[in-house]
Enzyme design. Structure first.
Site, PDB file in Angstrom:
ATOM      1  N   THR A  42       0.904  -1.162   0.000  1.00 44.13           N
ATOM      2  CA  THR A  42       0.000   0.000   0.000  1.00 44.13           C
ATOM      3  C   THR A  42       0.924   1.187   0.000  1.00 44.13           C
ATOM      4  O   THR A  42       2.054   1.096   0.477  1.00 44.13           O
ATOM      5  CB  THR A  42      -0.898   0.031   1.273  1.00 44.13           C
ATOM      6  OG1 THR A  42      -1.981  -0.881   1.091  1.00 44.13           O
ATOM      7  CG2 THR A  42      -1.485   1.399   1.558  1.00 44.13           C
TER       8      THR A  42
ATOM      9  N   GLY B 123     -10.660  -3.175   1.735  1.00 45.53           N
ATOM     10  CA  GLY B 123      -9.863  -3.042   2.960  1.00 45.53           C
ATOM     11  C   GLY B 123     -10.080  -1.689   3.617  1.00 45.53           C
ATOM     12  O   GLY B 123     -11.118  -1.055   3.451  1.00 45.53           O
ATOM     13  N   ASP B 124      -9.072  -1.245   4.346  1.00 47.63           N
ATOM     14  CA  ASP B 124      -9.166   0.036   5.059  1.00 47.63           C
ATOM     15  C   ASP B 124      -8.681   1.223   4.216  1.00 47.63           C
ATOM     16  O   ASP B 124      -9.055   2.368   4.460  1.00 47.63           O
ATOM     17  CB  ASP B 124      -8.319  -0.011   6.341  1.00 47.63           C
ATOM     18  CG  ASP B 124      -6.849  -0.293   6.023  1.00 47.63           C
ATOM     19  OD1 ASP B 124      -6.573  -1.172   5.176  1.00 47.63           O
ATOM     20  OD2 ASP B 124      -5.971   0.371   6.608  1.00 47.63           O
TER      21      ASP B 124
ATOM     22  N   THR C  18      -1.175   1.273   6.855  1.00 47.68           N
ATOM     23  CA  THR C  18      -0.909   0.116   6.007  1.00 47.68           C
ATOM     24  C   THR C  18      -0.877  -1.128   6.886  1.00 47.68           C
ATOM     25  O   THR C  18      -0.401  -1.064   8.023  1.00 47.68           O
ATOM     26  CB  THR C  18       0.423   0.256   5.245  1.00 47.68           C
ATOM     27  OG1 THR C  18       0.764  -1.008   4.658  1.00 47.68           O
ATOM     28  CG2 THR C  18       1.572   0.708   6.130  1.00 47.68           C
ATOM     29  N   GLY C  19      -1.386  -2.232   6.370  1.00 46.22           N
ATOM     30  CA  GLY C  19      -1.369  -3.467   7.157  1.00 46.22           C
ATOM     31  C   GLY C  19      -2.646  -4.259   6.957  1.00 46.22           C
ATOM     32  O   GLY C  19      -3.336  -4.086   5.957  1.00 46.22           O
TER      33      GLY C  19
ATOM     34  N   ARG D  43     -13.668  -7.773  -2.107  1.00 40.55           N
ATOM     35  CA  ARG D  43     -13.123  -7.408  -0.785  1.00 40.55           C
ATOM     36  C   ARG D  43     -12.644  -5.946  -0.765  1.00 40.55           C
ATOM     37  O   ARG D  43     -11.972  -5.486  -1.665  1.00 40.55           O
ATOM     38  CB  ARG D  43     -11.965  -8.341  -0.438  1.00 40.55           C
ATOM     39  CG  ARG D  43     -11.367  -8.103   0.964  1.00 40.55           C
ATOM     40  CD  ARG D  43     -10.077  -7.328   0.898  1.00 40.55           C
ATOM     41  NE  ARG D  43      -9.459  -7.185   2.201  1.00 40.55           N
ATOM     42  CZ  ARG D  43      -8.444  -6.363   2.460  1.00 40.55           C
ATOM     43  NH1 ARG D  43      -7.943  -5.623   1.500  1.00 40.55           N
ATOM     44  NH2 ARG D  43      -7.926  -6.283   3.652  1.00 40.55           N
TER      45      ARG D  43
ATOM     46  N   GLY E  69      -5.965  -4.929   6.691  1.00 41.08           N
ATOM     47  CA  GLY E  69      -7.083  -3.991   6.567  1.00 41.08           C
ATOM     48  C   GLY E  69      -8.250  -4.272   7.489  1.00 41.08           C
ATOM     49  O   GLY E  69      -8.866  -3.344   8.017  1.00 41.08           O
TER      50      GLY E  69
END
Ligand code: ASP
Length: 298
Positions: free
Chosen positions: A168, A198-199, A219-220, A196, A222
């Site tokens: 990301t 994510g965040d 980042t990581g 899907r 989500g």
């Protein structure tokens, strides 16, 4: 749109190219990453140094990271379960809290440019899939075939089903007028299931900016960042609990770690203090300000 008052002659921009657990770096590959991050920082610095706004520096930095195929955003994005890319991005400015977000797009060359267009034209809007692409077409943004994003190295990872968990890109900045901005862009988790989200493409989860508190890009994992509205939570801890930026980021990452997630956060507060932190082995990252330039991985 932005205040031109109270020029402070202080500017800072932080960028990240994703949290990472990969440790196979040799000096050659390390220097390629460092070179690319530095290139992005120098260009963004020029904007802020010349009196440009935080939003312009953030958009430029995220666009340059999207165009660099080393990172999981734009060209070089991770592939989903059917071997295609689906991109997500978000942008928020801190003066009026306007934002533009896009989710699950297949053909928009630079997702962050579309976020900027949405923010400027619609003030607050999240667009997904086909609707985002129709908006991009109407606004003359570049559309590409999905194959444009797919690099041979991502395809190799995908075919071998290799562990390649994170990636990301993001940027946060404060300009000389005291305005904050945050932007994040991603291909999402490698091998993600169709549909899907994510965040990274969502305000409050992967991205947040408010001139009252801070600008944040995450980042990581989500799902874990989404579960606690990670980016907004950092701002809330600063505003309501009066935590420092460092302590607020630390608290949020610890909470994510306790629930089983990993990742990193970059942030700048409204007086220009900044902080990077991660719970992975590394995070591609850099900072440039009126005082320093620094790039790190581990
Ligand atoms: N947060 C991103 C997502 O969950 C992935 C990442 O940052 O590596 O889609």
């Amino acid at each position: 749109m932005r205040s031109m008052e109270s020029v402070k002659n202080k500017y800072v921009i932080l960028i990240h190219g994703g949290a990472t657990n990969l440790t196979f770096f040799n000096e050659k590959s390390r220097s390629v990453y460092i070179y690319q991050l530095k290139r992005v920082l120098i260009k963004a610095k020029q904007i802020l140094l010349n009196g440009g706004f935080a939003i312009d520096a953030v958009v430029q930095a995220v666009k340059d990271l999207e165009d660099c195929e080393l990172f999981n955003a734009g060209k070089g994005a991770a592939l989903n379960e059917i071997g295609e890319t689906r991109l997500e991005a978000s942008l928020m400015e801190g003066e009026f809290n306007h934002f533009g977000c896009i989710l699950d797009t297949k053909h928009i060359k630079n997702p962050i440019l579309l976020c900027e267009k949405i923010l400027k034209e619609q003030q607050k809007l999240i667009l997904c899939g086909e609707g985002a692409e129709i908006f991009a077409k109407k606004n003359d943004l570049d559309l590409v075939k999905n194959s444009y994003f797919i690099t041979s190295s991502r395809q190799k990872y995908w075919k071998n089903n290799q562990k390649e968990k994170f990636g990301t890109v993001g940027a946060v900045a404060i300009d000389i007028y005291g305005n904050l901005c945050a932007g994040t862009s991603t291909g999402g988790m490698p091998n993600k299931i169709i549909g899907r989200i994510g965040d990274s493409g969502l305000i409050g989860k992967g991205t947040f900016a408010d001139n009252k508190t801070c600008a944040i890009s995450c980042t990581g994992d989500g799902e874990y960042f989404s579960q606690i509205d990670a980016a907004y939570k950092v701002a809330s801890l600063i505003e309501l609990k009066k935590l420092s930026l460092n302590d607020a980021i630390k608290t949020v990452l610890e909470e994510i770690k306790t629930s089983g997630g990993q990742g990193g956060i970059i942030g700048i507060d409204n007086i220009g203090n900044y902080h990077f932190q991660f719970t992975t082995k590394g995070m591609y990252r850099g900072i440039v300000s009126n005082k320093e330039i620094r790039i790190e991985i581990e």
